[in-house]
Design an enzyme around this catalytic site. Structure first.
Site: not given
Length: 282
Positions: A53, A78
């Site tokens: 992201y 993640k």
């Protein structure tokens, strides 16, 4: 909202994850002011982000500015498949911690079941990567470890190849995508089920059945979808960059859907994906 009103569920790691969080994303999915608002005004303590992201530094900055103590937060990030492999995974985790400004992660997830490690099959790459996460967990750098977008055969392979069963599996989950067989598998194996895209990227908000149920409760369609997900025992992480929407999404603990309405919402499942579909990943 008082953060103590957000229930938690136990993971097999021994830690308790809040049932409701705030998700980040890579496409317009970050607002510094909205995250600060969630932390300081809405009682949100569960933040879900990812290296992909591109906002870990800003999330860390918002956490610092919020004044919320680290031990009160649940921070998930993640590992992107481009960083799979044993050494890469270790380094990527440490880099994420540095960007976030923390010494440990509450939950670290393998982001996607496919992998492109030269000379290795996807299964071999997942196993080697998971072994790195097991070591990070053993050292306390990752208090809990899990996976995202993994299906039953991916989880079966990890169980055969490794030692620690994932503590959580985070998958697309909304009234149109309710993978009950996967949910049941996770529960049988003591894997907590996490759901993203609870509003089906807005598609659920205009569905007449959801709108009708929302009207009956005096709630919004978004609140109905999030409440439904939570009542199904799913750790739910709606995404928003708007303060008023975050506030709305948090106000889901003051009412309960009837069993009949839960079943009605369950029946809307039609198998559609609004995000990635991992079905063809071996």
């Amino acid at each position: 909202m008082d953060r103590s009103k957000i229930p938690t569920v136990p993971l097999s790691s021994g830690h308790h994850i809040p049932l409701l969080g705030l998700g980040m994303s890579h496409s317009g999915g970050y607002s510094h002011n909205a995250l600060l608002y969630a932390l300081t005004k809405c009682g949100i303590r569960h933040i879900d982000t990812a290296k992909r992201y591109g906002n870990e530094v800003m999330v860390g900055k918002a956490i610092c500015e919020s004044g919320v103590k680290r031990e009160e937060l649940w921070l998930t990030t993640k590992l992107w498949p481009g960083d799979y492999g044993y050494e890469n995974a270790i380094q990527s985790c440490l880099d994420s911690c540095k960007r976030l400004g923390v010494d440990y992660l509450d939950l670290y997830l393998m982001h996607w079941p496919d992998a492109h490690v030269p000379g290795k099959s996807a299964r071999e790459a997942r196993a080697e990567t998971w072994q790195a996460l097991e070591e990070l967990h053993e050292k306390g750098i990752c208090r809990s470890i899990g996976v995202s977008n993994f299906l039953i055969h991916h989880l079966d392979q990890l169980k055969e190849d490794c030692y620690v069963v994932p503590h959580l599996n985070q998958v697309e989950y909304h009234p149109f995508q309710k993978p009950q067989e996967l949910v049941d598998y996770c529960r049988r194996n003591n894997i907590v089920f996490g759901g993203y895209c609870p509003l089906a990227k807005g598609q659920a908000l205009n569905h007449p059945t959801i709108q009708k149920i929302a009207k009956n409760y005096g709630k919004t369609p978004a609140q109905i979808c999030i409440r439904w997900s939570i009542q199904n025992g799913v750790v739910t992480i709606p995404k928003s960059t708007k303060e008023e929407r975050i506030q709305e999404n948090c106000e889901v603990f003051g009412f309960v859907l009837t069993d009949e309405d839960v079943l009605t919402l369950n029946s809307l499942h039609d198998g559609r994906h609004v995000s990635w579909d991992p079905s063809n990943i071996l």
